[in-house]
Write an enzyme that holds these catalytic residues in place. Sequence first.
Site, PDB file in Angstrom:
ATOM      1  N   ASP A  13      -5.347   9.283  -1.217  1.00  0.00           N
ATOM      2  CA  ASP A  13      -4.161   8.909  -1.997  1.00  0.00           C
ATOM      3  C   ASP A  13      -2.912   9.701  -1.593  1.00  0.00           C
ATOM      4  O   ASP A  13      -2.052   9.970  -2.424  1.00  0.00           O
ATOM      5  CB  ASP A  13      -4.416   9.076  -3.505  1.00  0.00           C
ATOM      6  N   HIS A  43      -5.280   1.486  -0.972  1.00  0.00           N
ATOM      7  CA  HIS A  43      -4.016   1.759  -0.295  1.00  0.00           C
ATOM      8  C   HIS A  43      -2.921   0.945  -0.966  1.00  0.00           C
ATOM      9  O   HIS A  43      -3.099  -0.241  -1.209  1.00  0.00           O
ATOM     10  CB  HIS A  43      -4.074   1.326   1.171  1.00  0.00           C
TER      11      HIS A  43
END
Length: 340
Positions: A13, A43
């Site tokens: 992340d 994503h």
Amino acid sequence: MTCNILVGGGWGDEGKGKCITYLCYKDKPDIIARAGVGPNAGHSVEFNGEKYGLRLIPSGFFHRDARLLIGAGVLVDPEVFLYELDYLNKYNVAERTFADFRCSIIEKKHKERDKASDYLSKKIGSTGTGCGPGNADRVGRVAKMAKDIEAMQGHTTDVPLEVNQALDEDEYVFIEGSQGFGLSLYYGTYPFVTSKDTTASTAAADVGVGPTRVDEVIVVFKSYITRVGEGPFKTEMTQEEAEKMGIEEYGTVTGRRRRVGLFDMDLAKESCMINGATQIALTCVDRLYPQCERVTDYSRLAPETKKFINEIEGETGVPVTIISTGPDLKDTIDLRDELL
Ligand code: GTP
Ligand code: IMP
Ligand code: MG
């Protein structure tokens, strides 16, 4: 011939989706090949007000001329794969996305095992997407491969062959990793890690590229650190502190609140060393330094921000070439020309 790899430097992340979107938009690779674990990734891709959350299809899909490949090392959940082909229909991804015929398949039983295991779902805090049990079955040599699955017919190829032929023909191949260094099965905070190594060497192996063919390794760091799931986190702050700083976050796949902490220089140094980083992409500087929001010119960054960037470069010995100042692909400072 160019072969670049992008991987996460923290616990996932870091904003890989954003950096990949920018780099593929700018550099227009011929092939964008997805490496990493599998659909445990989330994503985020954002451009011109459009926002996408992706788990399997390469984040560079926005560049319409690229072939989008998924390496043999990546676990494929056919439900997620087909859903995303449909979801990104507007970008003609169905015609140009192929998984290696050897990819292991995540079946319903893997997701059930992941969620039913208290050890995985509670102690480790897995994403419940079946990746751990899927990789366990691969190691146990009982996994199904993409070529064995009806749903994947017409969507498989020989990824290493395509990628290496492209490199032979002087084309540009971009390899995108998922997760991050701290989640590596070998180098992360074991046992609080994912089910595979997540470093650049494994990303190359995932798509069948040998180490001698790789040019640049771009490691992505966020200006602070986040972590989802359990495990040690040296620089962690309380949620109240994170809220006060305006840097609280929620997961793309699980919606879980992310644990937040300050930038960890020791982790960054180790991550750069083991990944063999040649460049750093630094994201979310606008969230740490709000005056930098959407700035696209380095000279307009505040002195405090420049000092932070210099410190990272000094400590890691790796140049910060991409600075992300917002979630949209346009919110980017690109310093790569200065390397030449
Ligand atoms: P994984 O593969 O799950 O590790 O994901 P990732 O690295 O692609 O990151 P993810 O999209 O899960 O989380 C990053 C979040 O930060 C997303 O919501 C992005 O839209 C956002 N983001 C990325 N770069 C920036 C930035 O420079 N500024 C701001 N404000 N947000 C950013
Ligand atoms: P698994 O990969 O689902 O088995 O989860 C193992 C650990 O890795 C958990 O702490 C997850 O939260 C973490 N994890 C796996 N994939 C990602 C990701 O893409 N971003 C952030 N954390 C992840
Ligand atoms: Mg994510």
